[in-house]
Write a protein that holds these residues in place. Structure first.
Motif, PDB file in Angstrom:
ATOM      1  N   TYR A 193      10.928   4.098   1.669  1.00 36.71           N
ATOM      2  CA  TYR A 193      10.382   4.514   0.378  1.00 36.71           C
ATOM      3  C   TYR A 193      11.112   3.896  -0.800  1.00 36.71           C
ATOM      4  CZ  TYR A 193      14.329   7.537  -0.758  1.00 36.71           C
ATOM      5  OH  TYR A 193      15.579   7.990  -1.079  1.00 36.71           O
ATOM      6  N   ASP A 194      12.413   3.635  -0.645  1.00 35.12           N
ATOM      7  CA  ASP A 194      13.187   3.142  -1.776  1.00 35.12           C
ATOM      8  C   ASP A 194      13.251   1.618  -1.850  1.00 35.12           C
ATOM      9  OD1 ASP A 194      14.720   2.871   0.482  1.00 35.12           O
ATOM     10  OD2 ASP A 194      16.528   3.797  -0.351  1.00 35.12           O
ATOM     11  N   SER A 203      14.123   4.530 -16.169  1.00 34.91           N
ATOM     12  CA  SER A 203      14.499   3.381 -15.337  1.00 34.91           C
ATOM     13  C   SER A 203      13.384   2.342 -15.269  1.00 34.91           C
ATOM     14  CB  SER A 203      14.825   3.854 -13.913  1.00 34.91           C
ATOM     15  OG  SER A 203      15.901   4.759 -13.905  1.00 34.91           O
ATOM     16  N   PHE A 204      13.757   1.147 -14.819  1.00 37.29           N
ATOM     17  CA  PHE A 204      12.795   0.084 -14.579  1.00 37.29           C
ATOM     18  C   PHE A 204      12.507  -0.012 -13.086  1.00 37.29           C
ATOM     19  CE2 PHE A 204      14.935  -1.596 -18.489  1.00 37.29           C
ATOM     20  CZ  PHE A 204      13.822  -1.533 -19.329  1.00 37.29           C
ATOM     21  N   LEU A 205      11.444  -0.750 -12.752  1.00 41.16           N
ATOM     22  CA  LEU A 205      11.092  -0.967 -11.351  1.00 41.16           C
ATOM     23  C   LEU A 205      12.163  -1.798 -10.667  1.00 41.16           C
ATOM     24  CD1 LEU A 205       7.604  -1.861  -9.962  1.00 41.16           C
ATOM     25  CD2 LEU A 205       9.605  -3.129  -9.196  1.00 41.16           C
ATOM     26  N   HIS A 206      12.582  -1.349  -9.487  1.00 45.22           N
ATOM     27  CA  HIS A 206      13.548  -2.077  -8.669  1.00 45.22           C
ATOM     28  C   HIS A 206      12.908  -2.375  -7.324  1.00 45.22           C
ATOM     29  CE1 HIS A 206      17.256  -3.279  -6.690  1.00 45.22           C
ATOM     30  NE2 HIS A 206      16.961  -2.433  -5.712  1.00 45.22           N
ATOM     31  N   GLN A 207      13.091  -3.579  -6.833  1.00 45.91           N
ATOM     32  CA  GLN A 207      12.489  -3.972  -5.556  1.00 45.91           C
ATOM     33  C   GLN A 207      13.501  -4.674  -4.668  1.00 45.91           C
ATOM     34  OE1 GLN A 207       8.314  -5.652  -4.722  1.00 45.91           O
ATOM     35  NE2 GLN A 207       9.511  -7.502  -5.052  1.00 45.91           N
ATOM     36  N   GLY A 209      13.406  -7.159  -2.322  1.00 47.68           N
ATOM     37  CA  GLY A 209      12.434  -8.174  -1.959  1.00 47.68           C
ATOM     38  C   GLY A 209      12.430  -8.552  -0.493  1.00 47.68           C
ATOM     39  N   GLN A 210      13.585  -8.744   0.107  1.00 49.87           N
ATOM     40  CA  GLN A 210      13.645  -9.168   1.503  1.00 49.87           C
ATOM     41  C   GLN A 210      13.139  -8.078   2.444  1.00 49.87           C
ATOM     42  OE1 GLN A 210      14.259 -12.205   2.885  1.00 49.87           O
ATOM     43  NE2 GLN A 210      14.098 -12.821   0.732  1.00 49.87           N
ATOM     44  N   THR A 211      13.460  -6.818   2.114  1.00 50.08           N
ATOM     45  CA  THR A 211      12.973  -5.706   2.940  1.00 50.08           C
ATOM     46  C   THR A 211      11.448  -5.659   2.926  1.00 50.08           C
ATOM     47  OG1 THR A 211      14.948  -4.388   2.500  1.00 50.08           O
ATOM     48  CG2 THR A 211      12.980  -3.188   3.211  1.00 50.08           C
ATOM     49  N   VAL A 212      10.870  -5.778   1.748  1.00 52.49           N
ATOM     50  CA  VAL A 212       9.412  -5.751   1.618  1.00 52.49           C
ATOM     51  C   VAL A 212       8.789  -6.949   2.322  1.00 52.49           C
ATOM     52  CG1 VAL A 212       7.484  -5.795   0.000  1.00 52.49           C
ATOM     53  CG2 VAL A 212       9.524  -4.460  -0.537  1.00 52.49           C
ATOM     54  N   PHE A 213       9.388  -8.122   2.159  1.00 52.86           N
ATOM     55  CA  PHE A 213       8.848  -9.333   2.777  1.00 52.86           C
ATOM     56  C   PHE A 213       8.821  -9.202   4.301  1.00 52.86           C
ATOM     57  CE2 PHE A 213       9.087 -13.560   4.597  1.00 52.86           C
ATOM     58  CZ  PHE A 213       8.151 -14.269   3.865  1.00 52.86           C
ATOM     59  N   ARG A 214       9.936  -8.758   4.895  1.00 57.94           N
ATOM     60  CA  ARG A 214       9.994  -8.630   6.355  1.00 57.94           C
ATOM     61  C   ARG A 214       8.981  -7.607   6.860  1.00 57.94           C
ATOM     62  NH1 ARG A 214      15.634  -9.155   5.346  1.00 57.94           N
ATOM     63  NH2 ARG A 214      15.840  -6.886   5.278  1.00 57.94           N
ATOM     64  N   GLY A 303      -4.580  -3.490   1.101  1.00 59.71           N
ATOM     65  CA  GLY A 303      -3.594  -3.145   0.087  1.00 59.71           C
ATOM     66  C   GLY A 303      -2.308  -2.666   0.719  1.00 59.71           C
ATOM     67  N   PHE A 304      -1.171  -2.986   0.100  1.00 60.20           N
ATOM     68  CA  PHE A 304       0.122  -2.533   0.628  1.00 60.20           C
ATOM     69  C   PHE A 304       1.162  -2.618  -0.479  1.00 60.20           C
ATOM     70  CE2 PHE A 304      -0.557  -7.017   1.522  1.00 60.20           C
ATOM     71  CZ  PHE A 304       0.586  -7.625   1.050  1.00 60.20           C
ATOM     72  N   GLY A 305       2.101  -1.675  -0.451  1.00 58.83           N
ATOM     73  CA  GLY A 305       3.139  -1.709  -1.474  1.00 58.83           C
ATOM     74  C   GLY A 305       4.032  -0.492  -1.443  1.00 58.83           C
ATOM     75  N   ALA A 306       4.524  -0.108  -2.617  1.00 61.51           N
ATOM     76  CA  ALA A 306       5.539   0.939  -2.730  1.00 61.51           C
ATOM     77  C   ALA A 306       5.113   2.197  -2.004  1.00 61.51           C
ATOM     78  CB  ALA A 306       5.822   1.236  -4.203  1.00 61.51           C
ATOM     79  N   GLY A 307       6.088   2.797  -1.393  1.00 63.88           N
ATOM     80  CA  GLY A 307       5.831   4.061  -0.664  1.00 63.88           C
ATOM     81  C   GLY A 307       6.528   4.179   0.678  1.00 63.88           C
ATOM     82  N   LEU A 308       6.515   3.182   1.536  1.00 63.65           N
ATOM     83  CA  LEU A 308       5.624   2.022   1.532  1.00 63.65           C
ATOM     84  C   LEU A 308       4.275   2.460   2.091  1.00 63.65           C
ATOM     85  CD1 LEU A 308       8.039  -0.732   2.897  1.00 63.65           C
ATOM     86  CD2 LEU A 308       7.325  -0.435   0.550  1.00 63.65           C
TER      87      LEU A 308
END
Length: 318
Positions: A193-194, A203-207, A209-214, A303-308
């Motif tokens: 989720y994080d 706060s601003f959006l934090h990502q 990137g490598q975790t999401v990519f994999r 569709g896919f993204g935050a949550g994840l």
């Protein structure tokens, strides 16, 4: 108890989209942060993105896209009895975006609610619209994905400033004698989720990137294949594959693993950036406008993204 008259199926009558007029190129970003065009394109595939000015809200963009979809559908505002808006970037959470969009479009007293499944939001909302129509709870539904991510981005953070953008996409869903929206395949990976997060209102959006990519390049092609299977469609029969426009390398990896090489693959991210819940309808609407896909063909939306979170379904292109 009476059960409302059910519909055999539902279909998308039309799409519409909207992008702000302000274009921010990679060279523009290189003036304020340590980056360059080659670095950005090699990692995420983006050349430019659209950013809404201070006076243009996610509601304003939703109205533009929704109005175009409504006009293209041939229906009047009075024909719409449900409005669903997918967004994760409202300026305020109360009142919801859907009610404001409905009012400004002249849609009188519809059901109206927002969906926050981040970048998977439009596919979640489309599934809700399909269920509402097939159950008889609604006859005609306006579904909108709209995001103003620019107000949640730290423009000195190279990891996010080069990726995210603003825009809106919309669709009108109605009854159909034959199903033209396939069963949704959806789910989540809450243990991550994080990986994409806005910690609080300051706060601003934090990502990560490598975790999401994999995750995206290993976990999502089975979801795409299952959406095809549940719709009774082989990937080779797809006219288009329209995944969330997260990263060009992610898009091309999923498409290759899905085995849909013959399909037109949405690569809207190159000129539009990552617009979260708006990206799927925005990309498909632009493909239709450019004549890249034909009415009656089959498109796989993913569709896919935050949550994840993730969600996908096959639809017939209007």
């Amino acid at each position: 108890m009476r059960i409302p008259e059910a519909a055999p199926g539902s279909k998308v009558l039309a799409f519409g989209h909207y992008q702000p007029s302000d274009v921010v190129t990679n060279d523009d970003l290189a003036k304020t942060i340590a980056t360059n065009d080659e670095w950005i394109q090699s990692r995420v595939g983006i050349k430019e993105r659209r950013i809404a000015p201070a006076g243009e809200s996610e509601v304003d963009m939703a109205i533009q896209a929704g109005g175009k979809a409504l006009a293209a559908s041939g229906l009047a505002a009075t024909d719409i009895d449900l409005v669903i808006v997918a967004t994760c970037t409202p300026e305020s959470t109360i009142p919801n975006v859907a009610g404001r969009v409905a009012h400004r479009l002249g849609i009188g007293a519809p059901g109206a609610f927002d969906v926050n499944a981040a970048c998977a939001g439009f596919c979640y909302a489309l599934a809700a619209a399909d269920s509402a129509v097939r159950s008889g709870s609604a006859r005609n539904v306006l579904v909108v994905g709209t995001e103003k991510l620019s107000q949640w981005i730290d423009w000195t953070d190279r990891a996010t400033a080069v990726i995210f953008a603003d825009g809106a996409g919309a669709a009108v869903v109605s009854r159909s004698e034959t199903p033209a929206i396939g069963p949704v395949v959806w789910g989540s990976a809450g243990d991550k989720y994080d990986a994409i997060i806005i910690k609080d209102r300051d706060s601003f959006l934090h990502q990560e990137g490598q975790t999401v990519f994999r995750w995206a390049t290993t976990a999502l092609h089975p979801v795409a294949k299952e959406a095809c299977e549940r719709a009774g469609v082989d990937p080779s029969e797809l006219a288009a594959f329209v995944p969330h426009q997260a990263n060009l390398r992610i898009i091309e990896t999923i498409a290759r693993k899905l085995g849909a090489e013959q399909a037109v693959i949405a690569r809207d991210i190159v000129l539009a950036g990552n617009t979260s819940a708006a990206s799927v309808p925005l990309a498909l609407s632009r493909m239709i406008e450019r004549g890249e896909v034909q009415s009656g063909g089959l498109a796989l939306l993913l569709g896919f993204g935050a949550g994840l979170t993730y969600a996908g379904q096959v639809i017939e292109i209007p």
